[in-house]
Write an enzyme that holds these catalytic residues in place. Structure first.
Site, PDB file in Angstrom:
ATOM      1  N   LYS A   1       0.831  -1.201   0.000  1.00  0.00           N
ATOM      2  CA  LYS A   1       0.000   0.000   0.000  1.00  0.00           C
ATOM      3  C   LYS A   1       0.866   1.252   0.000  1.00  0.00           C
ATOM      4  O   LYS A   1       0.573   2.232  -0.688  1.00  0.00           O
ATOM      5  CB  LYS A   1      -0.928  -0.004   1.222  1.00  0.00           C
ATOM      6  CG  LYS A   1      -1.804   1.251   1.366  1.00  0.00           C
ATOM      7  CD  LYS A   1      -2.850   1.363   0.276  1.00  0.00           C
ATOM      8  CE  LYS A   1      -3.671   2.650   0.379  1.00  0.00           C
ATOM      9  NZ  LYS A   1      -4.638   2.633   1.482  1.00  0.00           N
TER      10      LYS A   1
ATOM     11  N   LYS B   1      -1.399  12.069   5.529  1.00  0.00           N
ATOM     12  CA  LYS B   1      -0.995  10.966   6.412  1.00  0.00           C
ATOM     13  C   LYS B   1      -0.263   9.890   5.612  1.00  0.00           C
ATOM     14  O   LYS B   1       0.787   9.382   6.039  1.00  0.00           O
ATOM     15  CB  LYS B   1      -2.220  10.345   7.092  1.00  0.00           C
ATOM     16  CG  LYS B   1      -1.887   9.155   7.995  1.00  0.00           C
ATOM     17  CD  LYS B   1      -3.046   8.194   8.152  1.00  0.00           C
ATOM     18  CE  LYS B   1      -3.354   7.475   6.865  1.00  0.00           C
ATOM     19  NZ  LYS B   1      -4.275   6.341   7.023  1.00  0.00           N
TER      20      LYS B   1
END
Length: 444
Positions: free
Chosen positions: A183, A252
């Site tokens: 990811k 983030k």
């Protein structure tokens, strides 16, 4: 209803993505008990047929499976392990725990270590971040990158398959942490390409181009990316409030990339630049708004209200510059992502397949990325045979873009960084090498 469907699932984190994931599991016949600190989210979940839990421990009690879908590693650690109402102590023996949040690989690995330390090695743990947005979460067609022990992956396969599209469940070898690494390197592409869309549209507006003509020119061109196609529609109507994809989320994610790059002492130059620009956006109060709103960092007026001033040949020349700018940035993004994927020992073929089918896809990743992977796997001769442009031509295109931006007093953070990387790659008489040969910077 099969015995598997009768088993219960605990769920925490019923935000935009989590709500869709949990209700999709309900449609698959599972009994889902969910918890969220925001009461309206619990009310929506109950209205959809879910069982609202009074606490995290209540959501975990008796749950054969448990899905954690909170926003950050800090939130995950608190929910799983901290306090009397934590999830892990309340889970039954032999439960399977899915961590679907986007977190650093080091944190995912620490979860497994904490389970062992606390005497809960009976819990099967799967590190499985997801991608695809709220609509795909609700439809059960997410892309999921899953790492864990063979036993955990076998036990949790049915739940993963219920949440993922048939061809978008990627089992990543290497255990817990490798799902998060997959990811992470995907978000290298996403984080750069979201900002590249804003940078291109902002520069185009300052050039006097009709933003809708820019959109139409880029779609189907070598400058295309999934992020451009998705975000530009919201830019055209200023659909930033509230954010469909909040700036704080992509900030983030790029923060995880730069954090892990420091851990590995590995270069991620474009992602690092993107992080700094996102931080600027945060300081402007854009945090909870849609990340497509970053176009205001380049052109502060609404795109829908600008007056186009170019037509004919001049218009076509400037439209071509925007396409080439995007292609150059996406080329360098592909290089950064693929090189980092190799460094963290991910299977490059699997990463290539995943990114092309997910939000990180771009025309340049599909084209040049394939050659980069061949080179990293031993066929370096492919870098000496231009399939699209030679490196010198790409440098020429990016020089034109940067000169135009300087004349218009428009910041082009990513285009400037990409130009510098391409100039470095060009050194040593490599003008006639393939555009994909920029990967040699990382090989060196």
């Amino acid at each position: 209803m099969s015995s598997a469907q009768k088993e219960s699932i605990g769920f925490c984190g019923l935000g935009a993505m989590g709500q869709g994931m949990a209700t999709n599991l309900l449609r698959h016949g599972y009994n889902v008990k969910g918890f969220d600190v925001y009461p309206p989210s619990l009310a929506r979940f109950k209205a959809a047929g879910g069982i609202p839990a009074s606490s995290l421990a209540d959501s975990a009690a008796g749950s054969t499976y448990y899905v954690c879908m909170v926003a950050t590693a800090v939130q995950a650690q608190s929910a799983l392990f901290d306090g009397e109402s934590a999830i892990v102590p309340a889970l039954p023996r032999g439960a399977t725990l899915f961590l679907c949040s986007t977190v650093p690989a080091t944190y995912a690995q620490s979860v497994q270590a904490d389970l062992d330390r606390l005497g809960r090695s009976d819990i099967l743990f799967i590190d499985c971040p997801v991608s695809g947005g709220a609509a795909r979460a609700a439809a059960g067609t997410l892309s999921i990158m899953a790492g864990g022990s063979p036993a955990a992956l076998e036990k949790g396969h049915a739940i993963l398959a219920a949440m993922a599209a048939e061809t978008k469940l990627y089992i990543v070898e290497g255990g817990a942490g490798q799902g998060s690494n997959m990811k992470m390197v995907h978000q290298v592409l996403a984080g750069i390409q979201i900002l590249a869309a804003s940078e291109a549209m902002g520069l185009a507006a300052r050039m006097g181009l009709d933003p809708r003509k820019v959109r139409d020119k880029v779609l189907g061109s070598e400058g295309w990316s999934w992020m451009f196609e998705n975000r530009v529609e919201r830019m055209l109507v200023e659909d930033f409030y509230p954010g469909v994809s909040a700036l704080t989320i992509i900030l983030k994610d790029v923060g995880i990339i730069t954090q892990m790059a420091r851990v590995y002492q590995y270069p991620t130059p474009l992602t690092s630049v993107a992080e700094q620009v996102y931080l600027q956006g945060l300081s402007q109060g854009f945090g909870p708004q849609d990340d497509a709103g970053m176009v205001r960092m380049y052109y502060p007026q609404p795109l829908s209200q600008m007056t186009a001033t170019l037509s004919g040949e001049d218009e076509e020349i400037q439209l071509s510059k925007i396409v080439r700018m995007l292609a150059g940035i996406h080329l360098c993004a592909a290089t950064e992502a693929i090189a980092f994927a190799k460094h963290v020992r991910l299977p490059l073929g699997q990463f290539y397949e995943l990114a092309n089918d997910a939000a990180g896809g771009s025309a340049m990743f599909r084209q040049a990325g394939a050659d980069m992977i061949k080179a990293l796997e031993g066929d370096e001769a492919v870098l000496d045979k231009p399939q699209r442009y030679c490196l010198g031509e790409v440098v020429g295109h990016m020089l034109q873009v940067n000169e135009e931006a300087a004349k218009l007093k428009c910041p082009v953070y990513l285009a400037s960084a990409a130009l510098n990387l391409l100039l470095l790659a060009q050194q040593g008489g490599r003008d006639k090498c393939a555009d994909a040969s920029v990967i040699r910077l990382w090989k060196q």
